[in-house]
Scaffold this motif. Structure first.
Motif, PDB file in Angstrom:
ATOM      1  N   PRO A   1     -38.724 -48.175 -17.411  1.00 37.48           N
ATOM      2  CA  PRO A   1     -39.665 -46.806 -18.185  1.00 37.48           C
ATOM      3  C   PRO A   1     -38.838 -47.009 -19.323  1.00 37.48           C
ATOM      4  CG  PRO A   1     -37.896 -45.938 -16.360  1.00 37.48           C
ATOM      5  CD  PRO A   1     -37.694 -47.967 -15.989  1.00 37.48           C
TER       6      PRO A   1
ATOM      7  N   GLY B   1     -46.813 -42.804 -16.638  1.00 38.90           N
ATOM      8  CA  GLY B   1     -45.225 -43.110 -15.639  1.00 38.90           C
ATOM      9  C   GLY B   1     -44.265 -43.372 -16.834  1.00 38.90           C
TER      10      GLY B   1
ATOM     11  N   GLU C   1     -44.423 -51.928 -17.130  1.00 37.89           N
ATOM     12  CA  GLU C   1     -44.751 -50.980 -16.422  1.00 37.89           C
ATOM     13  C   GLU C   1     -44.080 -49.687 -16.390  1.00 37.89           C
ATOM     14  OE1 GLU C   1     -48.003 -51.539 -12.908  1.00 37.89           O
ATOM     15  OE2 GLU C   1     -48.345 -53.440 -13.623  1.00 37.89           O
ATOM     16  N   ALA C   2     -43.994 -48.872 -16.455  1.00 38.84           N
ATOM     17  CA  ALA C   2     -42.744 -47.908 -15.718  1.00 38.84           C
ATOM     18  C   ALA C   2     -42.203 -48.290 -14.787  1.00 38.84           C
ATOM     19  CB  ALA C   2     -44.049 -46.789 -16.017  1.00 38.84           C
ATOM     20  N   GLU C   3     -42.753 -48.924 -13.599  1.00 38.99           N
ATOM     21  CA  GLU C   3     -41.808 -48.504 -12.471  1.00 38.99           C
ATOM     22  C   GLU C   3     -40.697 -49.714 -12.967  1.00 38.99           C
ATOM     23  OE1 GLU C   3     -45.372 -49.522 -10.367  1.00 38.99           O
ATOM     24  OE2 GLU C   3     -45.864 -48.914 -12.152  1.00 38.99           O
ATOM     25  N   ASP C   4     -41.562 -50.643 -13.261  1.00 36.17           N
ATOM     26  CA  ASP C   4     -40.439 -52.123 -13.792  1.00 36.17           C
ATOM     27  C   ASP C   4     -39.111 -51.296 -14.828  1.00 36.17           C
ATOM     28  OD1 ASP C   4     -42.274 -52.833 -11.957  1.00 36.17           O
ATOM     29  OD2 ASP C   4     -42.875 -54.469 -13.345  1.00 36.17           O
TER      30      ASP C   4
ATOM     31  N   LEU D   1     -42.494 -42.164 -19.810  1.00 36.23           N
ATOM     32  CA  LEU D   1     -41.590 -40.555 -19.686  1.00 36.23           C
ATOM     33  C   LEU D   1     -41.445 -39.857 -21.121  1.00 36.23           C
ATOM     34  CD1 LEU D   1     -38.568 -41.791 -17.239  1.00 36.23           C
ATOM     35  CD2 LEU D   1     -40.605 -40.192 -16.990  1.00 36.23           C
TER      36      LEU D   1
END
Lengths: 434, 559
Positions: free
Chosen positions: A260, A281, A255-258, A283
């Motif tokens: 990016p 998420g 996931e992008a939070e972990d 980029l």
């Protein structure tokens, strides 16, 4: 008397016919100004380049509706170099020698640009190159309307290092194996190390064109990210390989939070073939997104959708680059009052036209332009939501300040008339523009 | 949001429709102050004001302010706090441009229904131009998830509790320990409880008491995955107590070595998965090239047409019966087989049958066909990628020990083996299979036995093409669906068939799997680019030594 009169009438008639003929001849010759469009319409790159061909046709049509240029209509000459690099040079030659075009808009990959460079130099014509590229080049006949590394790669890394971007400390530089990713990654590696990132915190990985099995690489990235420091991925993966890459990311649950992933070659067009819900998420760094809120952009999008007769078609960054480049060329021709190549090349630096993000872009003496840098997050509708942008416009820098070989080089075609002036040695290196 | 909304209704109707909506808007805003006055009286009077202030802050540009606001929203304990944060996370929290009121939208597609974020009041419908999205970024997503986790640790829904526990594990700090202890005490589901205990341990790693830290290391080590490794590595670098530091270091070593073992099986799975993709792409060619001896350069385009068939089927399903989406592949499979099979028969009857025994001409002619098909698809569907969705049973992954196994890869392995065995059975036990083998082994003899060799050729070629078509359906799940899809598989397919031994389906299986596994074990060591080159070089060397491949056909038929 009689004879003379008859003679006079005859003369008048002949002159009239001759004048008429000449007029029609000159009218024929001056009827149109030819503009070359050099984009692959078949082969691997057709996926990206066909859109640019359509964008050029639209821009030319719009200009003709406004009354053309210098009182003449513009005529697009479209050729198909078929994603075949040597064919690019051949087709460029055909455009210039046979079709006698006044300027060419075209090329996508750096290798196709490198292949046409000598042709433009030899035959002295103008090319506008609309795609973000690795820099390290400045040629008198080429105008680079895409981003140089300092207008895309460096700001993107800065963002990821900032508090908003998640303060990344460990970096994966993943790219397709050819000149653009290799040079960009070299610049980024030098930049990161200058910022105090240790060498073992940088992982560089290259894959072949069209790579489709990403399992190992994605799990390597996962492993690399589990060393206790925030990790970010900078992707210079190009073309078709992106879809399976993002599918694998989603499937392996990155996931992008972990972790990016910021991409330099993924735009609205590339996302069109993807279900973007799992990618929200991640980029991309560009100088334009379709989601930019500006009146000029809305107008461009609606013109585009009308022209292409498809409500679902998207716009992207290289299209904006052609929009800027084409308008700059039009303005330069108007300023010079002629389509003569040398006059237009001299007129171009300093020309300022609106870009689609609501600002004004200027052609610089180094044949690059000023642009804003935007970072967008992928949304579930395949669009980007802009999360960060530079305060003002960033001038394109042909020669990176972070590579030892190019630090001292400067490009200025106005005062120095040189694409690679060495400031330290105070001399122009000349033809070796690579 | 520069996208103008696309009115699908007739313009005049649309105008009146919008007119009605506007009236509803005006009515609502007239009553807004009244509503705002009333709603606090209904729900908790003291918190509604606070939450309004905090939600308002979400409009600001500063990540820092927004972070605080999110945490505060969670702390208010307001009934709708969770709902608001979920909407923010899902990109459904907007502000009205007109008056700045914050609303939740329920659909971003066509008609956007909006409701007041705090009161939940239905506000009718808005257009995209009237609303502005509240920006969220990755950092805020993390904060929201952590805050939501706090609210949802006691949620009645099991899945939400699970998600909350997992998110707590990622973000737990020492202040969360009492909360986690409460949750552990009341939790009845075993797997959620385990994660909660691990989350508590993760929080305790940064405790001041070395005894607590040591106990926590044990729990985290047991977890044994990369996240555990991540936490332990951090601790082994930052711990002040020597004993803790050493223990953490040793735990890192143990976790690393167990992960390394899992790694080998993971690579093996990747190899088999790559092998199964190669196998799928090559089975069709094993028939047309392997059995019939036709160098069919248009094989890749059959795969591509199969993938486009999937795209069309999915488009129809999306537009007419979305509930059937999960079954789309089963509908696409027979269709793709039929379509590509018919095209194959057409190619054989129209071109190839005139060229038997002239391999060079066949190669050039089929190459021409492949270019023709590519450009035809490009003209019909456009040059860009088409979206083919994964049905839900093919998305995501599950954990087997420390291995992550993605469902789509697993199904492709199963499916490719299934196709291969069906084909083998068909060739061995059906009368068509018998005829096919007879014709390829001795055409004249088969002909004099009364077999219509011409038709057997056409059907065999059709079968090979049809199988390429169903391979396309499957490959559309992992690759781009673009006119170039086939090109990337044609070389690999030939490689597999030649390596495995021409004319032998078992050879194709072994060839594909060994190439896949070999490639995947090379890749981490030398990189993807070099691995591909090395595999190619090794195959060339191998063919020098054994020109007929791994499993050569023996006997006079080969001559």
């Amino acid at each position: 008397m009689m004879g003379l009169k008859r003679y006079a009438t005859k003369m008048a008639a002949t002159t009239a016919v001759a004048a008429g003929l000449m007029l029609s001849v000159s009218a024929h010759a001056a009827e149109t100004i030819k503009v070359g469009v050099l984009h692959s319409l078949s082969g691997t790159m057709a996926i990206s380049e066909t859109t640019l061909k359509d964008a050029m046709l639209m821009l030319i049509e719009e200009q003709n509706k406004k009354g053309g240029l210098l009182g003449k209509q513009l005529e697009a000459v479209v050729v198909d170099p078929a994603s075949n690099w040597p064919l690019f040079a051949e087709k460029a030659r055909e455009l210039i020698e046979k079709e006698k075009v006044s300027a060419v808009f075209g090329a996508w990959t750096s290798v196709s640009r490198k292949s046409v460079l000598p042709v433009f130099e030899e035959l002295n014509n103008i090319m506008f190159y609309p795609v973000q590229y690795e820099g390290e080049e400045s040629q008198r006949n080429i105008f680079y309307t895409g981003a140089a590394p300092n207008q895309q790669a460096i700001p993107a890394v800065d963002y990821l290092m900032s508090e908003d971007g998640g303060e990344a400390k460990r970096w994966v530089l993943a790219g397709t194996d050819y000149v653009y990713p290799r040079t960009t990654n070299k610049i980024l590696e030098a930049y990161l190390m200058a910022k105090g990132v240790a060498k073992e915190d940088i992982m560089i990985n290259y894959t072949p064109f069209g790579h489709s099995d990403w399992q190992t690489i994605v799990s390597d990235i996962k492993k690399f990210a589990s060393e206790g420091k925030k990790t970010a991925v900078v992707s210079t993966i190009n073309g078709d390989a992106n879809v399976p890459f993002y599918k694998e990311l989603a499937n392996q649950g990155i996931e992008a939070e972990d972790i990016p992933v910021v991409a330099f070659s993924v735009g609205e067009e590339e996302l069109a073939g993807l279900d973007t819900a799992p990618l929200v998420g991640h980029l991309a760094a560009w100088n334009y997104f379709q989601s930019v809120e500006a009146d000029v952009n809305e107008e461009f999008i609606s013109t585009w959708k009308k022209f292409i007769k498809d409500e679902d078609r998207v716009t992207n960054d290289p299209m904006e680059a052609h929009y800027i480049g084409f308008n700059m060329w039009v303005k330069a021709v108007e300023k010079a009052g002629t389509v003569d190549v040398d006059a237009v090349i001299d007129a171009l630096p300093g020309i300022t036209v609106p870009n689609l993000t609501g600002g004004m872009s200027t052609m610089l003496p180094n044949h690059h332009i000023t642009k804003p840098v935007l970072i967008g997050e992928i949304q579930d509708d395949g669009q980007f939501d802009i999360v960060w942008e530079t305060d003002g416009l960033v001038p394109g820098d042909a020669w990176s300040d972070f590579l030892p070989g190019s630090k001292d080089l400067k490009s200025d075609w106005v005062e120095l008339n040189c694409g690679n002036y060495n400031v330290a040695e105070a001399k122009c290196l000349g033809a070796a523009t690579n | 949001m520069g996208l103008p909304p696309s009115p699908k209704v007739a313009p005049s109707f649309y105008r009146t429709y919008v007119g009605v909506l506007m009236k509803r808007f005006i009515l609502f805003y007239a009553f807004l102050p009244f509503l705002l006055l009333v709603s606090p009286l209904i729900s908790q009077a003291e918190t509604t004001d606070d939450i309004e202030v905090y939600v308002e802050v979400l409009k600001s540009k500063s990540t820092k302010q927004k972070t605080e606001a999110i945490q505060n929203i969670a702390k208010t304990g307001h009934v709708r706090a969770g709902l608001i944060l979920e909407a923010f996370l899902g990109g459904k929290l907007y502000s009205l441009k007109e008056n700045g009121a914050i609303v939740i939208i329920n659909d971003a597609a066509s008609d956007i229904e909006i409701s007041n974020a705090i009161s939940g009041e239905d506000l009718g419908v808005a257009t995209k131009k009237q609303i502005k999205k509240l920006r969220i970024n990755n950092k805020l997503r993390g904060v929201v998830k952590a805050s939501l986790a706090e609210l949802q640790l006691s949620h009645p829904d099991k899945e939400k509790r699970m998600a909350a526990a997992l998110s707590k594990f990622k973000s737990a700090g020492s202040s969360d320990i009492p909360l986690l202890e409460n949750a552990i005490a009341s939790e009845e589901n075993k797997s959620i409880k385990k994660i909660l205990i691990e989350a508590k341990a993760a929080a305790e790693l940064s405790s001041n008491d070395s005894a607590i830290q040591l106990a926590a290391i044990k729990i985290i080590e047991k977890r044994g995955d990369s996240q555990a490794l991540n936490l332990l590595t951090q601790l082994s670098q930052s711990a002040e107590n020597e004993q803790v530091k050493n223990e953490a270091k040793q735990a890192v070593g143990r976790v690393e070595s167990s992960l390394a073992l899992w790694d080998i099986s993971q690579t093996l799975f990747y190899g088999l998965s790559l092998g199964s993709v190669l196998l799928l792409a090559a089975i069709g060619l094993a028939i047309t090239f392997g059995v019939m001896g036709v160098i069919n350069m248009a094989h890749g385009e059959m795969i591509m047409i199969g993938a486009y068939t999937t795209f069309i089927v999915q488009e129809v399903i999306r537009n007419s019966m979305p509930e059937l989406f999960d079954a789309s592949l089963f509908i696409a499979l027979p269709l793709a087989f039929l379509i590509t099979g018919l095209i194959g028969i057409g190619i054989e009857r129209g071109i190839i049958r005139f060229l038997y025994g002239r391999p060079l001409e066949t190669l050039l002619a089929t190459w021409g066909v492949s270019l023709f098909l590519q450009q035809a698809v490009r003209s019909i569907f456009g040059p860009s990628n088409r979206e083919v969705g994964n049905p839900s049973w093919m998305s995501g992954s599950f954990e087997l020990g420390q291995m992550a196994i993605t469902y789509n890869r697993l199904w492709i392995i199963i499916f490719s083996l299934g196709v291969l065995f069906m084909l083998m059975l068909a060739m061995k036990y059906t009368s068509f299979g018998l005829r096919m083998r007879a014709v390829t082994q001795n055409r004249k003899m088969a002909g004099s036995m009364g077999i219509k060799t011409g038709w057997v050729d056409a059907l065999t070629f059709g079968l090979g093409s049809g199988i390429a078509g169903i391979a396309g359906v499957t490959l559309s799940q992992i690759d781009n669906v673009s006119p170039n899809l086939g090109q990337s598989y044609i070389i690999d397919s030939f490689m597999v068939v030649v390596f495995g031994g021409v004319g032998n389906l078992w050879g194709t299986l072994v060839g594909a799997m060994s190439l896949g596994v070999f490639n995947k074990f090379l890749e981490p060591a030398v990189g993807a680019v070099l691995a591909k080159i090395l595999v190619l070089v090794l195959i060339i060397l191998f063919i020098q030594k054994r020109p007929r491949g791994l499993f050569a056909l023996k006997g006079r038929a080969v001559e």
